[in-house]
Design a protein around this motif. Structure first.
Motif, PDB file in Angstrom:
ATOM      1  N   PRO A  43       0.832  -1.209   0.000  1.00  0.00           N
ATOM      2  CA  PRO A  43       0.000   0.000   0.000  1.00  0.00           C
ATOM      3  C   PRO A  43       0.866   1.257   0.000  1.00  0.00           C
ATOM      4  CG  PRO A  43      -0.851  -1.597   1.568  1.00  0.00           C
ATOM      5  CD  PRO A  43       0.450  -2.150   1.076  1.00  0.00           C
ATOM      6  N   LEU A  44       0.370   2.278  -0.644  1.00  0.00           N
ATOM      7  CA  LEU A  44       1.138   3.513  -0.808  1.00  0.00           C
ATOM      8  C   LEU A  44       1.425   4.196   0.525  1.00  0.00           C
ATOM      9  CD1 LEU A  44       2.406   5.724  -2.498  1.00  0.00           C
ATOM     10  CD2 LEU A  44       0.127   6.575  -3.061  1.00  0.00           C
ATOM     11  N   GLY A  45       0.541   4.099   1.486  1.00  0.00           N
ATOM     12  CA  GLY A  45       0.773   4.751   2.761  1.00  0.00           C
ATOM     13  C   GLY A  45       0.324   6.198   2.777  1.00  0.00           C
ATOM     14  N   VAL A  46      -0.467   6.597   1.787  1.00  0.00           N
ATOM     15  CA  VAL A  46      -1.046   7.938   1.730  1.00  0.00           C
ATOM     16  C   VAL A  46      -2.565   7.768   1.710  1.00  0.00           C
ATOM     17  CG1 VAL A  46      -1.205  10.087   0.409  1.00  0.00           C
ATOM     18  CG2 VAL A  46       0.950   8.802   0.448  1.00  0.00           C
ATOM     19  N   ALA A  47      -3.267   8.488   2.567  1.00  0.00           N
ATOM     20  CA  ALA A  47      -4.719   8.328   2.668  1.00  0.00           C
ATOM     21  C   ALA A  47      -5.394   8.636   1.340  1.00  0.00           C
ATOM     22  CB  ALA A  47      -5.263   9.246   3.760  1.00  0.00           C
ATOM     23  N   GLU A  48      -6.437   7.886   1.038  1.00  0.00           N
ATOM     24  CA  GLU A  48      -7.157   8.096  -0.218  1.00  0.00           C
ATOM     25  C   GLU A  48      -7.782   9.495  -0.254  1.00  0.00           C
ATOM     26  OE1 GLU A  48      -9.816   5.153  -1.578  1.00  0.00           O
ATOM     27  OE2 GLU A  48      -8.456   3.470  -1.185  1.00  0.00           O
ATOM     28  N   GLY A  49      -7.712  10.129  -1.422  1.00  0.00           N
ATOM     29  CA  GLY A  49      -8.326  11.428  -1.627  1.00  0.00           C
ATOM     30  C   GLY A  49      -7.755  12.530  -0.762  1.00  0.00           C
ATOM     31  N   SER A  50      -6.444  12.464  -0.431  1.00  0.00           N
ATOM     32  CA  SER A  50      -5.871  13.416   0.519  1.00  0.00           C
ATOM     33  C   SER A  50      -4.838  14.368  -0.079  1.00  0.00           C
ATOM     34  CB  SER A  50      -5.210  12.655   1.682  1.00  0.00           C
ATOM     35  OG  SER A  50      -4.095  11.906   1.213  1.00  0.00           O
ATOM     36  N   VAL A  51      -4.460  14.187  -1.349  1.00  0.00           N
ATOM     37  CA  VAL A  51      -3.314  14.913  -1.894  1.00  0.00           C
ATOM     38  C   VAL A  51      -3.716  15.663  -3.164  1.00  0.00           C
ATOM     39  CG1 VAL A  51      -0.916  14.698  -2.671  1.00  0.00           C
ATOM     40  CG2 VAL A  51      -1.804  13.109  -0.983  1.00  0.00           C
ATOM     41  N   ASP A  52      -3.189  16.887  -3.330  1.00  0.00           N
ATOM     42  CA  ASP A  52      -3.467  17.677  -4.532  1.00  0.00           C
ATOM     43  C   ASP A  52      -2.536  17.333  -5.692  1.00  0.00           C
ATOM     44  OD1 ASP A  52      -5.473  19.656  -3.411  1.00  0.00           O
ATOM     45  OD2 ASP A  52      -3.802  19.979  -2.040  1.00  0.00           O
ATOM     46  N   LEU A  53      -1.307  16.942  -5.366  1.00  0.00           N
ATOM     47  CA  LEU A  53      -0.296  16.677  -6.392  1.00  0.00           C
ATOM     48  C   LEU A  53       0.604  15.546  -5.936  1.00  0.00           C
ATOM     49  CD1 LEU A  53       1.416  17.457  -8.962  1.00  0.00           C
ATOM     50  CD2 LEU A  53       2.663  19.047  -7.470  1.00  0.00           C
ATOM     51  N   ILE A  54       0.800  14.568  -6.817  1.00  0.00           N
ATOM     52  CA  ILE A  54       1.782  13.504  -6.571  1.00  0.00           C
ATOM     53  C   ILE A  54       2.779  13.523  -7.721  1.00  0.00           C
ATOM     54  CG2 ILE A  54       2.168  11.016  -6.414  1.00  0.00           C
ATOM     55  CD1 ILE A  54      -0.444  10.732  -4.965  1.00  0.00           C
ATOM     56  N   VAL A  55       4.059  13.515  -7.359  1.00  0.00           N
ATOM     57  CA  VAL A  55       5.148  13.508  -8.336  1.00  0.00           C
ATOM     58  C   VAL A  55       5.946  12.227  -8.142  1.00  0.00           C
ATOM     59  CG1 VAL A  55       7.226  14.688  -9.130  1.00  0.00           C
ATOM     60  CG2 VAL A  55       5.273  16.026  -8.333  1.00  0.00           C
ATOM     61  N   SER A  56       6.213  11.530  -9.232  1.00  0.00           N
ATOM     62  CA  SER A  56       7.020  10.310  -9.169  1.00  0.00           C
ATOM     63  C   SER A  56       8.011  10.341 -10.317  1.00  0.00           C
ATOM     64  CB  SER A  56       6.133   9.062  -9.266  1.00  0.00           C
ATOM     65  OG  SER A  56       6.932   7.893  -9.325  1.00  0.00           O
ATOM     66  N   LEU A  57       9.258  10.652 -10.002  1.00  0.00           N
ATOM     67  CA  LEU A  57      10.284  10.798 -11.029  1.00  0.00           C
ATOM     68  C   LEU A  57      11.257   9.623 -10.993  1.00  0.00           C
ATOM     69  CD1 LEU A  57      11.115  14.586 -10.472  1.00  0.00           C
ATOM     70  CD2 LEU A  57       9.372  13.575 -11.953  1.00  0.00           C
ATOM     71  N   MET A  58      11.386   8.954 -12.136  1.00  0.00           N
ATOM     72  CA  MET A  58      12.401   7.918 -12.349  1.00  0.00           C
ATOM     73  C   MET A  58      12.272   6.750 -11.356  1.00  0.00           C
ATOM     74  SD  MET A  58      14.006   9.253 -14.899  1.00  0.00           S
ATOM     75  CE  MET A  58      15.604   8.449 -15.003  1.00  0.00           C
ATOM     76  N   THR A  59      11.046   6.363 -11.057  1.00  0.00           N
ATOM     77  CA  THR A  59      10.804   5.247 -10.145  1.00  0.00           C
ATOM     78  C   THR A  59       9.941   4.164 -10.782  1.00  0.00           C
ATOM     79  OG1 THR A  59      10.975   6.633  -8.163  1.00  0.00           O
ATOM     80  CG2 THR A  59       9.754   4.608  -7.934  1.00  0.00           C
ATOM     81  N   LEU A  60       8.941   4.559 -11.551  1.00  0.00           N
ATOM     82  CA  LEU A  60       7.907   3.609 -11.977  1.00  0.00           C
ATOM     83  C   LEU A  60       8.398   2.573 -12.981  1.00  0.00           C
ATOM     84  CD1 LEU A  60       4.887   6.066 -12.202  1.00  0.00           C
ATOM     85  CD2 LEU A  60       5.178   4.188 -10.577  1.00  0.00           C
ATOM     86  N   HIS A  61       9.543   2.781 -13.617  1.00  0.00           N
ATOM     87  CA  HIS A  61      10.037   1.733 -14.522  1.00  0.00           C
ATOM     88  C   HIS A  61      10.549   0.514 -13.747  1.00  0.00           C
ATOM     89  CE1 HIS A  61      13.318   4.738 -14.007  1.00  0.00           C
ATOM     90  NE2 HIS A  61      14.079   3.681 -13.844  1.00  0.00           N
ATOM     91  N   TRP A  62      10.584   0.593 -12.405  1.00  0.00           N
ATOM     92  CA  TRP A  62      10.952  -0.556 -11.588  1.00  0.00           C
ATOM     93  C   TRP A  62       9.720  -1.239 -10.985  1.00  0.00           C
ATOM     94  CZ3 TRP A  62      15.602  -2.082 -12.478  1.00  0.00           C
ATOM     95  CH2 TRP A  62      16.619  -1.160 -12.757  1.00  0.00           C
ATOM     96  N   ALA A  63       8.526  -0.859 -11.391  1.00  0.00           N
ATOM     97  CA  ALA A  63       7.311  -1.459 -10.822  1.00  0.00           C
ATOM     98  C   ALA A  63       7.017  -2.807 -11.470  1.00  0.00           C
ATOM     99  CB  ALA A  63       6.125  -0.521 -11.025  1.00  0.00           C
ATOM    100  N   ASN A  64       6.790  -3.825 -10.650  1.00  0.00           N
ATOM    101  CA  ASN A  64       6.355  -5.116 -11.185  1.00  0.00           C
ATOM    102  C   ASN A  64       4.916  -5.036 -11.703  1.00  0.00           C
ATOM    103  OD1 ASN A  64       8.550  -7.053 -10.866  1.00  0.00           O
ATOM    104  ND2 ASN A  64       8.349  -6.684  -8.676  1.00  0.00           N
ATOM    105  N   ASP A  65       4.116  -4.172 -11.097  1.00  0.00           N
ATOM    106  CA  ASP A  65       2.717  -3.980 -11.515  1.00  0.00           C
ATOM    107  C   ASP A  65       2.508  -2.481 -11.747  1.00  0.00           C
ATOM    108  OD1 ASP A  65       0.013  -3.972 -11.957  1.00  0.00           O
ATOM    109  OD2 ASP A  65      -0.554  -4.553  -9.914  1.00  0.00           O
TER     110      ASP A  65
END
Length: 293
Positions: free
Chosen positions: A95-117
Motif C-alpha cells: 500500500p502507498l501509505g497515503v490516505a485516499e483522496g488526501s493529496v493535490d499533487l503527486i510527483v514520481s520521477l524515475m521510479t515507476l520503470h521498476w514497478a512489477n505492476d
C-alpha cells in the motif's frame, strides 16, 4: 484455484540496496533526474492553480524540490511531504501509505520503470489524489540504453554461448496515455524526451548507472559478468557506435506522464451520435458512398 499476482520482473530487495548504495554517488550523475524534475516543473508552470498538499515518490528525494524552488510555480505548490521509502524501491507492491483522496499533487520521477505492476502502482497513486488532483510522473522508455543492451548480449553470447537479460525491459512511451487511462486517470497525456549522453568508454556509462541506482535488479539468479565479457562489450561498443573523437553515445528516453483524478468539472467527450456537423463537411471533402461487393 488461487489467483496469481503480477509477474515478478524486478527484485525489490536488490532495488532498495542499489538505491541505498547510490546515495553518496548520486550527485555525480543526477542529470537524468534533474531533467525529469525540470520537465515536471514546466508542466506545473503551465497549470495556473494551487497544489497545497504534495507527495514526492521520486527515486531520489530533493531533486524535484530543488527544481521547483527556482520556478514560477513555487508559490503555488506546497513543500513535498514524506513518503514510505519502501515505495521507491517497489512501487505498487505494498500500500502507498497515503490516505485516499488526501493529496493535490503527486510527483514520481524515475521510479515507476521498476514497478512489477505498473497499472497497479498508478491506480494507487490515483486513489491517493483528491478529485481533480494532478499526477506528474517520469519513467525510462523502451529506447533507453539500446546500445548497451545490444553489445552486452553479443559479448556474453560470444564468451559463454548464451546470454541473460542485463538491461531492464522499459515501457514503450506510446503506451503511456493508455496506462494512465487504464488506471482511472482523466485527461491523460504522455510524451517522450530523448537525449544522447556521450562517454569516454563503456565503463564511464556503468559508473553513472551505479551512481543513479539504475543497474540491473531483474529477478532470478544471474551469473555475474566477467572481465572478459565486459572487455569484449567495451570493444564492440566502440567499434559499432564510436564517434570520430573516440567517445560513445548512450541513448536515454524519459517518458513524461500527466493525468488528473476524475472530477465533474473536467471536460468530457460528447455522447456518441451527438455531433451537429458531418466529418466530411468539417474536412471540406466530398463524401462517397460505399460500393456493393
Amino acid at each position: 484455484m488461487t489467483a496469481s499476482g503480477p509477474p515478478v520482473i524486478f527484485d525489490p530487495a536488490r532495488r532498495a540496496l542499489r538505491l541505498a548504495r547510490s546515495g553518496g554517488m548520486f550527485a555525480q550523475a543526477d542529470f537524468l533526474h534533474r531533467r525529469a524534475a525540470e520537465n515536471a516543473v514546466l508542466s506545473l508552470e503551465a497549470t495556473l492553480r494551487p497544489f497545497p498538499a504534495v507527495v514526492d515518490l521520486s527515486a531520489h528525494t530533493g531533486v524535484f524540490a530543488a527544481a521547483l524552488a527556482g520556478s514560477d510555480a513555487a508559490g503555488r505548490v506546497g513543500m513535498p511531504g514524506a513518503d514510505p521509502d519502501s515505495y521507491r524501491a517497489a512501487p505498487g507492491l505494498r500500500p502507498l501509505g497515503v490516505a485516499e483522496g488526501s493529496v493535490d499533487l503527486i510527483v514520481s520521477l524515475m521510479t515507476l520503470h521498476w514497478a512489477n505492476d505498473l497499472p497497479g502502482a498508478l491506480s494507487q497513486i490515483r486513489r491517493a489524489l483528491k478529485p481533480d488532483g494532478l499526477f506528474l510522473g517520469t519513467l525510462l522508455g523502451a529506447g533507453t540504453l539500446k546500445e548497451l543492451r545490444a553489445v552486452l548480449t553479443e559479448a556474453e553470447l560470444a564468451e559463454r554461448g548464451g546470454a541473460q537479460a542485463r538491461v531492464s525491459p522499459f515501457a514503450d512511451g506510446f503506451d503511456g496515455a493508455g496506462l494512465l487511462q487504464r488506471a482511472g486517470f482523466a485527461l491523460p497525456v504522455a510524451d517522450v524526451d530523448r537525449l544522447t549522453v556521450r562517454y569516454r568508454d563503456l565503463f564511464g556509462l556503468i559508473r553513472d548507472l551505479r551512481a543513479m541506482g539504475e543497474t540491473n535488479v531483474l529477478a532470478g539468479s544471474t551469473r555475474p559478468l566477467t572481465r572478459g565479457i565486459l572487455a569484449r562489450a567495451a570493444a564492440l561498443y566502440a567499434e559499432r557506435y564510436g564517434e570520430p573523437d573516440g567517445r560513445i553515445p548512450a541513448t536515454f528516453e524519459i517518458v513524461n506522464l500527466a493525468g488528473w483524478a476524475p472530477h465533474d468539472s473536467q471536460p468530457k467527450p460528447l455522447p456518441r451520435g451527438s455531433a451537429k456537423v458531418r466529418l466530411a463537411d468539417a474536412l471540406g471533402v466530398v463524401e462517397h458512398g460505399r460500393g456493393k461487393l
